[in-house]
Scaffold this motif. Structure first.
Motif, PDB file in Angstrom:
ATOM      1  N   SER A  25       0.816  -1.215   0.000  1.00 37.48           N
ATOM      2  CA  SER A  25       0.000   0.000   0.000  1.00 37.48           C
ATOM      3  C   SER A  25       0.848   1.262   0.000  1.00 37.48           C
ATOM      4  O   SER A  25       0.329   2.362  -0.233  1.00 37.48           O
ATOM      5  N   ASP A  26       2.136   1.124   0.291  1.00 36.90           N
ATOM      6  CA  ASP A  26       3.045   2.272   0.272  1.00 36.90           C
ATOM      7  C   ASP A  26       3.377   2.598  -1.177  1.00 36.90           C
ATOM      8  O   ASP A  26       4.042   1.830  -1.877  1.00 36.90           O
ATOM      9  N   ASP A  27       2.907   3.730  -1.667  1.00 33.76           N
ATOM     10  CA  ASP A  27       3.082   4.077  -3.079  1.00 33.76           C
ATOM     11  C   ASP A  27       4.362   4.853  -3.357  1.00 33.76           C
ATOM     12  O   ASP A  27       4.573   5.366  -4.452  1.00 33.76           O
ATOM     13  N   ARG A  28       5.253   4.907  -2.388  1.00 36.27           N
ATOM     14  CA  ARG A  28       6.493   5.658  -2.572  1.00 36.27           C
ATOM     15  C   ARG A  28       7.561   4.796  -3.259  1.00 36.27           C
ATOM     16  O   ARG A  28       7.588   3.574  -3.114  1.00 36.27           O
ATOM     17  N   ALA A  29       8.447   5.462  -3.961  1.00 38.50           N
ATOM     18  CA  ALA A  29       9.623   4.820  -4.543  1.00 38.50           C
ATOM     19  C   ALA A  29      10.690   5.883  -4.730  1.00 38.50           C
ATOM     20  O   ALA A  29      10.378   7.068  -4.916  1.00 38.50           O
ATOM     21  N   GLU A  30      11.934   5.473  -4.657  1.00 36.65           N
ATOM     22  CA  GLU A  30      13.044   6.392  -4.903  1.00 36.65           C
ATOM     23  C   GLU A  30      13.495   6.230  -6.344  1.00 36.65           C
ATOM     24  O   GLU A  30      13.816   5.124  -6.795  1.00 36.65           O
ATOM     25  N   PHE A  31      13.500   7.325  -7.079  1.00 29.69           N
ATOM     26  CA  PHE A  31      13.868   7.271  -8.499  1.00 29.69           C
ATOM     27  C   PHE A  31      14.597   8.552  -8.875  1.00 29.69           C
ATOM     28  O   PHE A  31      14.078   9.652  -8.671  1.00 29.69           O
ATOM     29  N   GLY A  32      15.802   8.402  -9.391  1.00 31.00           N
ATOM     30  CA  GLY A  32      16.594   9.571  -9.777  1.00 31.00           C
ATOM     31  C   GLY A  32      16.904  10.488  -8.617  1.00 31.00           C
ATOM     32  O   GLY A  32      16.988  11.711  -8.796  1.00 31.00           O
ATOM     33  N   GLY A  33      17.088   9.898  -7.440  1.00 32.61           N
ATOM     34  CA  GLY A  33      17.412  10.689  -6.262  1.00 32.61           C
ATOM     35  C   GLY A  33      16.233  11.391  -5.628  1.00 32.61           C
ATOM     36  O   GLY A  33      16.397  12.145  -4.665  1.00 32.61           O
ATOM     37  N   GLN A  34      15.018  11.151  -6.140  1.00 33.81           N
ATOM     38  CA  GLN A  34      13.808  11.783  -5.618  1.00 33.81           C
ATOM     39  C   GLN A  34      12.820  10.724  -5.131  1.00 33.81           C
ATOM     40  O   GLN A  34      12.807   9.598  -5.627  1.00 33.81           O
ATOM     41  N   ILE A  35      11.989  11.088  -4.162  1.00 34.84           N
ATOM     42  CA  ILE A  35      10.896  10.220  -3.739  1.00 34.84           C
ATOM     43  C   ILE A  35       9.685  10.544  -4.608  1.00 34.84           C
ATOM     44  O   ILE A  35       9.242  11.693  -4.675  1.00 34.84           O
ATOM     45  N   ILE A  36       9.197   9.531  -5.302  1.00 32.39           N
ATOM     46  CA  ILE A  36       8.018   9.712  -6.153  1.00 32.39           C
ATOM     47  C   ILE A  36       6.868   8.878  -5.606  1.00 32.39           C
ATOM     48  O   ILE A  36       7.063   7.982  -4.775  1.00 32.39           O
ATOM     49  N   HIS A  37       5.672   9.194  -6.042  1.00 36.35           N
ATOM     50  CA  HIS A  37       4.488   8.425  -5.664  1.00 36.35           C
ATOM     51  C   HIS A  37       3.888   7.845  -6.948  1.00 36.35           C
ATOM     52  O   HIS A  37       3.700   8.558  -7.934  1.00 36.35           O
ATOM     53  N   GLU A  38       3.602   6.562  -6.934  1.00 33.50           N
ATOM     54  CA  GLU A  38       3.133   5.889  -8.138  1.00 33.50           C
ATOM     55  C   GLU A  38       2.413   4.593  -7.774  1.00 33.50           C
ATOM     56  O   GLU A  38       2.501   4.101  -6.654  1.00 33.50           O
ATOM     57  N   ARG A  39       1.717   4.042  -8.751  1.00 32.36           N
ATOM     58  CA  ARG A  39       1.182   2.692  -8.634  1.00 32.36           C
ATOM     59  C   ARG A  39       2.244   1.740  -9.169  1.00 32.36           C
ATOM     60  O   ARG A  39       2.629   1.832 -10.337  1.00 32.36           O
TER      61      ARG A  39
END
Length: 405
Positions: free
Chosen positions: A172-186
């Motif tokens: 259920s945690d929609d966070r991910a680290e991508f390119g040095g940033q925290i993004i929210h996604e499915r």
């Protein structure tokens, strides 16, 4: 029975897990020594205690990696090394639920291999004139809708609420680290995580059981599905049923990978081509490998020209690269990687497809000396390639067959 989550703090469980992976050839010795030290020092305990106490991992890292055999990228996810080790051990324990899946589901089953799916299907259709429909689910792991998965998962894990709650928090945690940033996604069940195959099996378990209960010849290995029928009309009915199930699950098929096979032509499944008693490397797999060989040849020609590299060195680099792809010859590789030899050799009954790849690869290796495909490439003797380390797929296949006998 204690929760699987609580068992992750048990050194005995970790020792059993390591013994299982060693038996399956998942470690080289250096990798095993590192894992053994990890268990001996109980370095798994901080992450285990965290999730036992109701905590959750930091956001996973999202990565784009090259898709084998093409220029396309695929999305995978990973956590830190301790968390990934914990998820591998958790996946080992999840085989407790193996009997919940239908017999026509071949992915993530203890003691079941992809080759079993091909061999079982061939046995079921032997001597029968059947139609077949094959399809592939687009980006399956990452596109599974978590709100639709969780009720299925809760039902399956009704005997282990703590395990379900862990999965609910993680998924259920929609966070991910991508390119040095925290993004929210499915991001679905997150391809690349050790638990993703199990969760993917849970999600389509209803579909698998439906066709099993109907007595339909059907097989699924993760996102690859094939169905058979006595006539075209019945096959179309099965196809409509399957596509309805997938639409209701908010999944999409890859139109380019859909295929209907008549009774008179070989059917393809999991990269294999089957016709009667004969199993060969599938045409699509051959073309993918030829594409990979072609791209590697172009890259090495550019490297050779830019750096002034001797052609023997470029040829040797090409040979070493594909020896690793075909046979896993890298001594530093972590465990048994999925090579052509391990995937195809135990199943195929003819070397025709391997012979095509051998011929094409030899041509491309010779091109690294001549700079182009022409009659000059044919004048470079095979012995020259062998002296640079070339290993013929056909020769290695027959060696494998003879050793088994």
């Amino acid at each position: 029975m204690s929760s699987i989550i609580e068992q992750l703090a048990s050194q005995q469980v970790w020792e059993e897990f390591l013994a299982y992976r060693l038996k399956k050839g998942r470690f080289n010795w250096r990798g095993f020594d590192e894992a053994d030290l990890f268990v001996e020092k109980e370095e798994y305990l901080p992450a285990a205690r965290k999730i036992i106490g109701g905590g959750q991992f930091a956001p996973p890292q999202k990565k784009l990696i090259n898709k084998m055999g093409s220029d396309k990228k695929r999305v995978v996810y990973s956590y830190g090394s301790e968390e990934m080790s914990l998820l591998k051990a958790l996946s080992f324990l999840l085989y407790r639920y193996d009997d919940s899946f239908a017999s026509n589901c071949y992915a993530f089953r203890r003691g079941v291999r992809a080759s079993d799916a091909v061999l079982k299907v061939r046995k079921l259709v032997a001597g029968r004139r059947l139609w077949a429909y094959k399809t592939d689910i687009h980006d399956y792991f990452n596109s599974i809708p978590i709100p639709l998965l969780l009720p299925k998962l809760k039902s399956l894990l009704s005997d282990d609420p703590a395990l379900y709650e862990f999965f609910e928090r993680m998924l259920s945690d929609d966070r991910a680290e991508f390119g040095g940033q925290i993004i929210h996604e499915r991001h679905g069940v997150m391809a690349g995580l050790p638990t993703a195959p199990f969760l993917a099996d849970v999600y389509l378990s209803d579909v698998d059981h439906y066709f099993e209960n109907k007595g339909v010849i059907y097989a699924r290995y993760s996102d690859d599905i094939i169905i058979f029928a006595e006539d075209e009309q019945t096959l179309q009915e099965h196809k409509r049923t399957l596509l309805r199930f997938l639409a209701e699950a908010s999944l999409e098929v890859n139109p380019s990978k859909e295929r209907t096979f008549t009774p008179d032509e070989p059917f393809e499944f999991l990269g294999f081509s089957c016709h009667g008693d004969e199993i060969d490397v599938g045409p699509s797999s051959i073309e993918k490998m030829k594409g990979k060989i072609r791209r590697k040849t172009r890259a090495l020609l550019r490297w050779k020209k830019r750096k002034g590299i001797p052609h023997e060195k470029a040829m040797e680099r090409m040979i070493t690269y594909f020896n690793r792809k075909f046979y896993d010859t890298d001594p530093e590789a972590e465990g048994r990687t999925l090579t052509w030899a391990r995937w195809y050799f135990p199943v195929i009954t003819t070397a025709d497809g391997l012979r095509v790849i051998d011929h094409y690869l030899q041509q491309c290796i010779r091109t690294l000396k001549t700079g182009r495909h022409n009659s000059a490439t044919a004048r470079i003797p095979y012995e020259t390639l062998k002296n640079l380390g070339y290993r013929s797929l056909v020769h290695e296949y027959y060696t494998f067959k003879n050793d088994r006998q």
